[in-house]
Design a protein around this motif. Sequence first.
Motif, PDB file in Angstrom:
ATOM      1  N   SER A  69       0.844  -1.200   0.000  1.00 44.32           N
ATOM      2  CA  SER A  69       0.000   0.000   0.000  1.00 44.32           C
ATOM      3  C   SER A  69       0.879   1.250   0.000  1.00 44.32           C
ATOM      4  O   SER A  69       2.096   1.180   0.206  1.00 44.32           O
ATOM      5  N   LYS A  70       0.225   2.383  -0.202  1.00 47.99           N
ATOM      6  CA  LYS A  70       0.937   3.664  -0.145  1.00 47.99           C
ATOM      7  C   LYS A  70       1.622   3.827   1.216  1.00 47.99           C
ATOM      8  O   LYS A  70       2.768   4.266   1.306  1.00 47.99           O
ATOM      9  N   GLU A  73      -9.855  -5.019 -17.992  1.00 45.81           N
ATOM     10  CA  GLU A  73     -10.831  -5.079 -16.902  1.00 45.81           C
ATOM     11  C   GLU A  73     -11.614  -6.394 -16.922  1.00 45.81           C
ATOM     12  O   GLU A  73     -11.904  -6.973 -15.871  1.00 45.81           O
ATOM     13  N   GLU A 133       0.734  -4.624 -12.160  1.00 46.14           N
ATOM     14  CA  GLU A 133       0.079  -3.371 -11.769  1.00 46.14           C
ATOM     15  C   GLU A 133      -1.421  -3.357 -12.080  1.00 46.14           C
ATOM     16  O   GLU A 133      -2.225  -2.860 -11.286  1.00 46.14           O
ATOM     17  N   LYS A 134      -1.825  -3.892 -13.216  1.00 45.00           N
ATOM     18  CA  LYS A 134      -3.228  -3.809 -13.646  1.00 45.00           C
ATOM     19  C   LYS A 134      -4.087  -4.917 -13.034  1.00 45.00           C
ATOM     20  O   LYS A 134      -5.317  -4.867 -13.130  1.00 45.00           O
ATOM     21  N   GLY A 153     -11.069  -3.498  -5.049  1.00 44.84           N
ATOM     22  CA  GLY A 153     -11.200  -2.049  -5.143  1.00 44.84           C
ATOM     23  C   GLY A 153      -9.966  -1.281  -4.711  1.00 44.84           C
ATOM     24  O   GLY A 153     -10.014  -0.060  -4.535  1.00 44.84           O
ATOM     25  N   LEU A 154      -8.845  -1.991  -4.536  1.00 44.75           N
ATOM     26  CA  LEU A 154      -7.611  -1.322  -4.118  1.00 44.75           C
ATOM     27  C   LEU A 154      -7.056  -0.455  -5.239  1.00 44.75           C
ATOM     28  O   LEU A 154      -7.239  -0.756  -6.425  1.00 44.75           O
ATOM     29  N   LYS A 155      -6.320   0.580  -4.864  1.00 43.34           N
ATOM     30  CA  LYS A 155      -5.657   1.441  -5.843  1.00 43.34           C
ATOM     31  C   LYS A 155      -4.172   1.094  -5.854  1.00 43.34           C
ATOM     32  O   LYS A 155      -3.538   1.026  -4.793  1.00 43.34           O
ATOM     33  N   PHE A 156      -3.637   0.856  -7.024  1.00 47.92           N
ATOM     34  CA  PHE A 156      -2.212   0.541  -7.135  1.00 47.92           C
ATOM     35  C   PHE A 156      -1.373   1.790  -6.872  1.00 47.92           C
ATOM     36  O   PHE A 156      -1.704   2.878  -7.340  1.00 47.92           O
ATOM     37  N   THR A 157      -0.279   1.613  -6.128  1.00 39.73           N
ATOM     38  CA  THR A 157       0.654   2.711  -5.877  1.00 39.73           C
ATOM     39  C   THR A 157       2.021   2.345  -6.440  1.00 39.73           C
ATOM     40  O   THR A 157       2.601   1.332  -6.053  1.00 39.73           O
ATOM     41  N   SER A 158       2.510   3.145  -7.355  1.00 46.55           N
ATOM     42  CA  SER A 158       3.843   2.932  -7.912  1.00 46.55           C
ATOM     43  C   SER A 158       4.895   3.438  -6.919  1.00 46.55           C
ATOM     44  O   SER A 158       4.729   4.507  -6.319  1.00 46.55           O
TER      45      SER A 158
END
Length: 243
Positions: free
Chosen positions: A96-97, A207, A121-122, A127-132
Amino acid sequence: SDVKPSEIIVTTGAKTAVFLAIAAFISPGDEVIIPAPYWVTYPEIVKYSKGVPVFIDTDDANEFKITPEQLRASITEKTRVLVLNTPSNPTGSVYSKEDLEAISEVLKDTDILVFSDEMYEKIIFDGLKFTSVASINEDMFKRTITINGLSKSVAMTGWRFGYFATPIKEITSAVKKLQSQSTSNINSITQKAAIPALLGEANDDVEMMRKAFEKRRDIATQLFNEIDGLCVVKPNGAFYLYV
């Protein structure tokens, strides 16, 4: 920070990006920290360059992610690189971030680089948001080599399209020389095919695949956990179960 075209190198698959980055940067005896479980290629490439893989063992209690304390304890004067793989092969764990900010705090007064493999990454769930990794802050941006490709996100595995991005000019310069004397450029057919994928024209298909993987993950996790003596953490990304 934005990445300039001059800071990106396209390679014959992401594995070549990892190989070239390690070969360009690691000298005999240099230590490379690798969280375990890990993709088997990482330590072999390090050993090929006469570096020393240093493993940090993780477990399901922390979703197979390293802690800042573990990282701090593994750093020596010979440490040159931390390898991160998020989402992970083979555990499917996602940093996570907040996880990455904590790692950033450990690294901020060091010269250690981060090689961040973000191939999955994809493929991320719940519903999580990917953090680079490089997006965390300016300090991480300056020390990170981001490695990615199209093998998993748009299922172009055999086409061999990978890339890495970094503002570290010494590494991009060395890698250009190495690549020009070894594989040269990737084939022109793959270059043409990669354009619509990179422009997002396949996003609906991505998706569709992601949803199918998420559904399979739910079923497979449940079935494994119903078997006496087996246990698996439900992964947040990629398409692996670490049983």
